[in-house]
Design a protein around this motif. Sequence first.
Motif, PDB file in Angstrom:
ATOM      1  N   ASP A  94     142.894  38.740  10.628  1.00 60.31           N
ATOM      2  CA  ASP A  94     142.590  38.784  12.062  1.00 60.31           C
ATOM      3  C   ASP A  94     143.839  38.557  12.917  1.00 60.31           C
ATOM      4  N   ILE A  95     144.633  37.543  12.589  1.00 59.29           N
ATOM      5  CA  ILE A  95     145.799  37.238  13.427  1.00 59.29           C
ATOM      6  C   ILE A  95     146.929  38.246  13.241  1.00 59.29           C
ATOM      7  N   ASN A  96     146.852  39.058  12.191  1.00 61.64           N
ATOM      8  CA  ASN A  96     147.874  40.085  11.966  1.00 61.64           C
ATOM      9  C   ASN A  96     147.374  41.493  12.251  1.00 61.64           C
ATOM     10  N   ALA A  97     146.153  41.635  12.729  1.00 66.44           N
ATOM     11  CA  ALA A  97     145.585  42.955  12.994  1.00 66.44           C
ATOM     12  C   ALA A  97     146.252  43.691  14.167  1.00 66.44           C
ATOM     13  N   PRO A  98     146.538  43.025  15.280  1.00 68.04           N
ATOM     14  CA  PRO A  98     147.146  43.760  16.402  1.00 68.04           C
ATOM     15  C   PRO A  98     148.522  44.339  16.042  1.00 68.04           C
ATOM     16  N   ASN A  99     148.770  45.534  16.528  1.00 62.61           N
ATOM     17  CA  ASN A  99     150.058  46.194  16.301  1.00 62.61           C
ATOM     18  C   ASN A  99     150.981  46.012  17.499  1.00 62.61           C
ATOM     19  N   TYR A 100     150.860  44.907  18.159  1.00 66.93           N
ATOM     20  CA  TYR A 100     151.696  44.574  19.302  1.00 66.93           C
ATOM     21  C   TYR A 100     151.915  43.066  19.313  1.00 66.93           C
ATOM     22  N   ARG A 101     152.943  42.633  20.035  1.00 65.91           N
ATOM     23  CA  ARG A 101     153.222  41.192  20.142  1.00 65.91           C
ATOM     24  C   ARG A 101     152.251  40.596  21.163  1.00 65.91           C
ATOM     25  N   TYR A 102     151.404  39.715  20.715  1.00 67.87           N
ATOM     26  CA  TYR A 102     150.433  39.077  21.603  1.00 67.87           C
ATOM     27  C   TYR A 102     150.733  37.598  21.824  1.00 67.87           C
ATOM     28  N   GLU A 103     151.719  37.054  21.100  1.00 68.36           N
ATOM     29  CA  GLU A 103     151.994  35.621  21.170  1.00 68.36           C
ATOM     30  C   GLU A 103     152.704  35.204  22.448  1.00 68.36           C
ATOM     31  N   GLY A 104     153.272  36.144  23.181  1.00 65.05           N
ATOM     32  CA  GLY A 104     153.978  35.837  24.421  1.00 65.05           C
ATOM     33  C   GLY A 104     154.986  36.917  24.749  1.00 65.05           C
ATOM     34  N   ASP A 105     155.751  36.693  25.813  1.00 67.55           N
ATOM     35  CA  ASP A 105     156.780  37.659  26.191  1.00 67.55           C
ATOM     36  C   ASP A 105     157.830  37.788  25.095  1.00 67.55           C
ATOM     37  N   TYR A 106     158.159  36.669  24.458  1.00 64.03           N
ATOM     38  CA  TYR A 106     159.131  36.627  23.375  1.00 64.03           C
ATOM     39  C   TYR A 106     158.516  35.866  22.209  1.00 64.03           C
ATOM     40  N   SER A 107     158.790  36.333  21.004  1.00 62.49           N
ATOM     41  CA  SER A 107     158.308  35.593  19.830  1.00 62.49           C
ATOM     42  C   SER A 107     159.377  35.645  18.740  1.00 62.49           C
ATOM     43  N   TYR A 108     159.515  34.526  18.058  1.00 59.40           N
ATOM     44  CA  TYR A 108     160.529  34.375  17.021  1.00 59.40           C
ATOM     45  C   TYR A 108     159.929  33.660  15.827  1.00 59.40           C
ATOM     46  N   TYR A 109     160.562  33.880  14.685  1.00 60.70           N
ATOM     47  CA  TYR A 109     160.207  33.043  13.537  1.00 60.70           C
ATOM     48  C   TYR A 109     161.475  32.548  12.867  1.00 60.70           C
ATOM     49  N   ILE A 110     161.406  31.290  12.484  1.00 55.33           N
ATOM     50  CA  ILE A 110     162.500  30.608  11.807  1.00 55.33           C
ATOM     51  C   ILE A 110     161.988  30.276  10.409  1.00 55.33           C
ATOM     52  N   TYR A 111     162.776  30.645   9.402  1.00 56.41           N
ATOM     53  CA  TYR A 111     162.299  30.472   8.034  1.00 56.41           C
ATOM     54  C   TYR A 111     163.452  30.188   7.076  1.00 56.41           C
ATOM     55  N   SER A 112     163.077  29.822   5.860  1.00 56.63           N
ATOM     56  CA  SER A 112     164.027  29.632   4.777  1.00 56.63           C
ATOM     57  C   SER A 112     163.456  30.268   3.522  1.00 56.63           C
ATOM     58  N   ASN A 113     164.278  31.006   2.803  1.00 54.03           N
ATOM     59  CA  ASN A 113     163.845  31.533   1.506  1.00 54.03           C
ATOM     60  C   ASN A 113     163.682  30.414   0.484  1.00 54.03           C
ATOM     61  N   ASP A 114     164.172  29.234   0.815  1.00 51.66           N
ATOM     62  CA  ASP A 114     164.048  28.070  -0.053  1.00 51.66           C
ATOM     63  C   ASP A 114     162.799  27.237   0.257  1.00 51.66           C
ATOM     64  N   ASP A 115     161.936  27.726   1.119  1.00 48.62           N
ATOM     65  CA  ASP A 115     160.704  27.024   1.492  1.00 48.62           C
ATOM     66  C   ASP A 115     159.670  27.225   0.389  1.00 48.62           C
ATOM     67  N   LEU A 116     159.478  26.216  -0.430  1.00 48.76           N
ATOM     68  CA  LEU A 116     158.548  26.319  -1.548  1.00 48.76           C
ATOM     69  C   LEU A 116     157.097  26.069  -1.140  1.00 48.76           C
ATOM     70  N   ILE A 117     156.877  25.583   0.067  1.00 47.79           N
ATOM     71  CA  ILE A 117     155.512  25.343   0.552  1.00 47.79           C
ATOM     72  C   ILE A 117     154.850  26.665   0.943  1.00 47.79           C
ATOM     73  N   ILE A 118     155.548  27.479   1.720  1.00 45.55           N
ATOM     74  CA  ILE A 118     154.993  28.760   2.159  1.00 45.55           C
ATOM     75  C   ILE A 118     155.153  29.823   1.074  1.00 45.55           C
ATOM     76  N   GLY A 119     156.322  29.898   0.493  1.00 50.93           N
ATOM     77  CA  GLY A 119     156.600  30.931  -0.493  1.00 50.93           C
ATOM     78  C   GLY A 119     157.108  32.195   0.178  1.00 50.93           C
ATOM     79  N   LYS A 120     157.135  33.273  -0.582  1.00 47.63           N
ATOM     80  CA  LYS A 120     157.713  34.531  -0.083  1.00 47.63           C
ATOM     81  C   LYS A 120     156.727  35.692  -0.060  1.00 47.63           C
ATOM     82  N   ASN A 121     155.945  35.847  -1.125  1.00 44.91           N
ATOM     83  CA  ASN A 121     155.099  37.031  -1.250  1.00 44.91           C
ATOM     84  C   ASN A 121     153.641  36.708  -0.960  1.00 44.91           C
ATOM     85  N   CYS A 122     153.160  37.226   0.143  1.00 42.33           N
ATOM     86  CA  CYS A 122     151.758  37.027   0.542  1.00 42.33           C
ATOM     87  C   CYS A 122     151.091  38.389   0.675  1.00 42.33           C
ATOM     88  N   CYS A 123     150.466  38.821  -0.392  1.00 43.28           N
ATOM     89  CA  CYS A 123     149.760  40.106  -0.411  1.00 43.28           C
ATOM     90  C   CYS A 123     150.671  41.254   0.040  1.00 43.28           C
TER      91      CYS A 123
END
Length: 173
Positions: A94-123
């Motif tokens: 549901d939260i990834n269905a829109p094909n446009y940025r709906y979170e605000g005028d600007y949106s960013y993500y900060i991440y680490s490939n070393d983040d073992l909590i989230i991981g890398k491959n999600c479907c």
Amino acid sequence: MQIKIRRLIEAVYNYTDSKVDIIAHSLGAAVSRKAILGGKCVDTNETIGDPLTFMIDTFISLAGVAYGAESCPIFLESCNEKNGFNCKSGFIHDINAPNYRYEGDYSYYIYSNDDLIIGKNCCGHFCPELKNATDKSEHNDQNHLTIVSKTIEIQYTMLTEHFVIKDEQKDPK
């Protein structure tokens, strides 16, 4: 939870009479995105309202579960296939269905490939990738928790300048 976050966003927007900036960490990023997106809740079918996009200036997903968490077995309540953080859940779809940025005028993500909590491959998606984001910032020397305090300067620049400093743009010291 999404309804409480929506009410807080609306209250801050109405009180300040200006757009709101949001920095959301981990599971809070996904829940905040749904609060902004509005629509129907996948578990209760309750309509929570229209999108709040017009109220948001900048949204930062900080080590957020944008496409879920890689190690999220469906037998755990928080990983169920209806409203959990498993990449197959109705909530994540549901939260990834829109094909446009709906979170605000600007949106960013900060991440680490070393983040073992989230991981890398999600479907088939990169777990922390914020769909349609303005930009991203990678910090592979950080983990799920340290990324919060070790990227404060970058978060501030995203909020105030709507810009991401890339490694090659930093002044050599």
